[in-house]
Design a protein around this motif. Structure first.
Motif, mmCIF file in Angstrom:
data_model
loop_
_atom_site.group_PDB
_atom_site.id
_atom_site.type_symbol
_atom_site.label_atom_id
_atom_site.label_comp_id
_atom_site.label_asym_id
_atom_site.label_seq_id
_atom_site.Cartn_x
_atom_site.Cartn_y
_atom_site.Cartn_z
ATOM 1 N N ALA A 155 0.830 -1.208 0.000
ATOM 2 C CA ALA A 155 0.000 0.000 0.000
ATOM 3 C C ALA A 155 0.865 1.259 0.000
ATOM 4 N N PHE A 156 1.983 1.232 0.725
ATOM 5 C CA PHE A 156 2.866 2.387 0.796
ATOM 6 C C PHE A 156 3.473 2.684 -0.573
ATOM 7 N N TYR A 157 4.004 1.662 -1.239
ATOM 8 C CA TYR A 157 4.631 1.893 -2.550
ATOM 9 C C TYR A 157 3.593 2.175 -3.632
ATOM 10 N N LEU A 165 2.793 9.307 -10.535
ATOM 11 C CA LEU A 165 2.001 9.432 -11.755
ATOM 12 C C LEU A 165 1.200 10.730 -11.752
ATOM 13 N N GLN A 166 0.765 11.176 -10.578
ATOM 14 C CA GLN A 166 0.060 12.452 -10.502
ATOM 15 C C GLN A 166 0.993 13.609 -10.843
ATOM 16 N N VAL A 167 2.244 13.533 -10.395
ATOM 17 C CA VAL A 167 3.220 14.576 -10.734
ATOM 18 C C VAL A 167 3.439 14.625 -12.242
ATOM 19 N N VAL A 168 3.548 13.450 -12.876
ATOM 20 C CA VAL A 168 3.698 13.412 -14.332
ATOM 21 C C VAL A 168 2.489 14.049 -15.007
ATOM 22 N N ALA A 368 10.830 -7.319 -14.070
ATOM 23 C CA ALA A 368 10.661 -5.924 -13.684
ATOM 24 C C ALA A 368 11.986 -5.164 -13.756
ATOM 25 N N TYR A 369 13.090 -5.831 -13.413
ATOM 26 C CA TYR A 369 14.393 -5.165 -13.487
ATOM 27 C C TYR A 369 14.787 -4.894 -14.938
ATOM 28 N N GLU A 370 14.548 -5.851 -15.814
ATOM 29 C CA GLU A 370 14.836 -5.634 -17.231
ATOM 30 C C GLU A 370 13.933 -4.547 -17.812
ATOM 31 N N ARG A 371 12.728 -4.451 -17.313
ATOM 32 C CA ARG A 371 11.804 -3.421 -17.803
ATOM 33 C C ARG A 371 12.297 -2.024 -17.449
ATOM 34 N N LEU A 372 13.057 -1.902 -16.353
ATOM 35 C CA LEU A 372 13.616 -0.597 -15.999
ATOM 36 C C LEU A 372 14.478 -0.044 -17.122
ATOM 37 N N THR A 373 15.336 -0.882 -17.691
ATOM 38 C CA THR A 373 16.214 -0.439 -18.775
ATOM 39 C C THR A 373 15.417 -0.059 -20.010
ATOM 40 N N VAL A 374 14.425 -0.869 -20.328
ATOM 41 C CA VAL A 374 13.625 -0.609 -21.529
ATOM 42 C C VAL A 374 12.850 0.695 -21.393
ATOM 43 N N THR A 375 12.209 0.900 -20.253
ATOM 44 C CA THR A 375 11.430 2.130 -20.077
ATOM 45 C C THR A 375 12.326 3.362 -20.037
ATOM 46 N N LYS A 376 13.540 3.223 -19.488
ATOM 47 C CA LYS A 376 14.462 4.358 -19.502
ATOM 48 C C LYS A 376 14.871 4.698 -20.939
ATOM 49 N N GLN A 377 15.142 3.677 -21.739
ATOM 50 C CA GLN A 377 15.437 3.931 -23.147
ATOM 51 C C GLN A 377 14.244 4.556 -23.856
ATOM 52 N N LEU A 378 13.039 4.057 -23.540
ATOM 53 C CA LEU A 378 11.833 4.621 -24.142
ATOM 54 C C LEU A 378 11.678 6.086 -23.776
ATOM 55 N N GLU A 379 11.951 6.425 -22.518
ATOM 56 C CA GLU A 379 11.829 7.811 -22.092
ATOM 57 C C GLU A 379 12.845 8.700 -22.795
ATOM 58 N N LEU A 415 5.066 7.950 -17.841
ATOM 59 C CA LEU A 415 4.213 7.098 -17.011
ATOM 60 C C LEU A 415 4.780 5.686 -16.924
ATOM 61 N N GLN A 416 5.268 5.162 -18.056
ATOM 62 C CA GLN A 416 5.837 3.818 -18.062
ATOM 63 C C GLN A 416 7.081 3.740 -17.195
ATOM 64 N N ASP A 417 7.902 4.772 -17.216
ATOM 65 C CA ASP A 417 9.135 4.763 -16.420
ATOM 66 C C ASP A 417 8.819 4.811 -14.932
ATOM 67 N N ALA A 418 7.864 5.671 -14.538
ATOM 68 C CA ALA A 418 7.485 5.736 -13.124
ATOM 69 C C ALA A 418 6.879 4.420 -12.661
ATOM 70 N N ASP A 419 6.033 3.836 -13.491
ATOM 71 C CA ASP A 419 5.409 2.567 -13.135
ATOM 72 C C ASP A 419 6.454 1.461 -13.010
ATOM 73 N N ALA A 420 7.422 1.424 -13.934
ATOM 74 C CA ALA A 420 8.454 0.379 -13.888
ATOM 75 C C ALA A 420 9.295 0.485 -12.621
ATOM 76 N N HIS A 421 9.578 1.698 -12.183
ATOM 77 C CA HIS A 421 10.390 1.887 -10.974
ATOM 78 C C HIS A 421 9.702 1.267 -9.753
#
Length: 439
Positions: A155-157, A165-168, A368-379, A415-421
């Motif tokens: 719930a905290f995370y 996501l609201q900040v984005v 999820a860790y591999e998705r971090l790299t992909v979303t960072k590249q996407l961003e 949004l994808q990068d924040a969600d992946a983190h």
């Protein structure tokens, strides 16, 4: 000298003061500031307020008292007695059990003591069984605590993620409002068409819808966090981002599975229950062994018949040997053996489920860790595409459609990068829970 239209376009696009005021923020009313909340404070509050923690502790205390209750069979039983009897002279008990039928009028007091000498291990097995059940309840209490911590951490995370996501969404609304203001100014100066303004307003409306959804999700996550912390109403809290670095997951799941089988409180509790069932099975088979007890009594009869002595005392040993009781002991021993087999099967099933859950959690963490790299590249690519689209639009080389599409892709990438983190952080929490070592 008359400037070209394209120069006027560049000048107007970079004038900071040309705004229409549509996106001007209103100053909110002053109110109490939200209370910062760390993840450790959230966990401590939940453990203090959650009634399941109290239930687990009470169950453990009850099991401890059950150990004392079972162990009491090893200690002597001492009773004080006061007896007064009046009877008809010469009366006799003529029916009932085989006993002394003579009844003497008397008033007496005394004490009696009985002590178990041996029952050939039955009581010892019962005490051992109760001790293992107590350990099982202790592990169940730990399991309940870990489950509550997992729910609070999730719930905290989730609250941190919805706030990110609201900040984005807020940044997106601000950026698109600025673009609408600029395009409005250019349209008023007859440098851009109404079509450009319409596209800009559509994108702004989408951004506002995204902001409304993100605000609603953030409030819902705050409500959930307040509830799992034990509050009936939503608390005005601001979760504080933990200062921790993202570490890569383990390269192999085999040691993680073994660690989970050794440390998961549910597994350890069921292991204790299997041992307790084994001890009880032995105790039920020990019913066929003799029971040896010592007994003693002493007292005085101040009021008595002449046939009764004023003092009495006796000691003795009683050996009870079971011969036949309608196959009761056989049935009890068989039932205990079946219960032991059931517990062993439950333990094997739980171990298999734990191994499966750990492997699945480990795979989810790696993904999820591999998705971090992909979303960072996407961003990064989306940022670069937006910069190029912005430059082309300002120079009059690109259309509003191209510009709008680049902004949409930039927002989606953020949004994808924040969600992946936060998905990776949640997957690490889930894996730690499955291993029996909550963070």
């Amino acid at each position: 000298m008359k400037r070209p239209a394209r120069c006027w376009t560049l000048i107007v696009m970079f004038l900071p003061g040309i705004v229409t005021g549509q996106g001007a923020a209103q100053t909110p009313a002053a109110g109490p500031a939200p209370r910062p909340l760390t993840i450790r404070e959230a966990e401590a509050t939940a453990l203090q307020r959650n009634p399941n923690i109290t239930i687990g502790k009470l169950r453990a205390l009850e099991a401890h008292e059950f150990v004392r209750e079972t162990r009491s069979a090893f200690y002597p039983n001492v009773n004080l007695s006061v007896t007064a009897v009046d009877s008809d002279p010469g009366s006799r008990i003529s029916a009932g059990y085989l006993n002394n039928p003579v009844i003497y009028p008397r008033a007496a007091y005394g004490a009696s003591v009985s002590q178990l000498i041996t029952d050939f291990g039955r009581t010892g097995n019962l005490v051992s069984r109760s001790q293992h059940l107590q350990k099982a309840e202790d592990q169940n209490a730990v399991a309940t605590q870990q489950q509550i911590i997992l729910i609070v951490d999730e719930a905290f995370y989730n609250t941190l993620e919805t706030r990110a996501l609201q900040v984005v969404a807020e940044q997106t609304v601000k950026a698109r409002q600025d673009r609408v203001d600029q395009v409005q100014a250019l349209t008023s100066a007859k440098l851009k068409s109404d079509l450009d303004l319409s596209f800009s307003n559509v994108d702004l409306a989408r951004a506002k819808l995204l902001l409304l959804d993100s605000q609603s999700n953030y409030q819902a996550s705050l409500t959930t966090l307040s509830a799992v912390m034990g509050y009936t109403e939503q608390q005005d809290l601001v979760p504080v981002e933990p200062a921790e670095e993202l570490s890569p997951p383990a390269s192999d799941s085999t040691p993680l599975v073994q660690q989970a089988l050794n440390q998961r409180p549910e597994v350890r509790a069921l292991q204790e229950e299997v041992t307790a069932a084994t001890k009880f099975s032995k105790a039920e088979r020990d019913l066929w062994w003799p029971t040896v007890n010592a007994a003693g009594a002493v007292g005085q009869a101040p009021v008595r018949d002449d046939h009764i002595s004023s003092w009495y005392g006796a000691v003795g040993v009683n050996i009870n040997i079971p011969v036949f009781n309608g196959f009761l002991f056989n049935a009890r021993a068989k039932s205990a053996d079946i219960e032991t087999q059931m517990k062993e099967s439950q333990l094997r099933a739980l171990q298999e489920n734990v191994a499966r859950d750990v492997r699945n959690s480990w795979l989810n963490t790696r993904k999820a860790y591999e998705r971090l790299t992909v979303t960072k590249q996407l961003e990064d690519q989306a940022n670069q595409a937006l910069e190029l689209a912005t430059a082309r639009y300002k120079l009059g080389l690109g259309s509003i459609v191209e510009y709008s599409q680049a902004e949409l892709e930039k927002t989606d990438a953020d949004l994808q990068d924040a969600d992946a983190h936060y998905r990776y952080l949640l997957s690490q929490i889930e894996l730690a829970f499955q291993m029996g070592t909550p963070r």
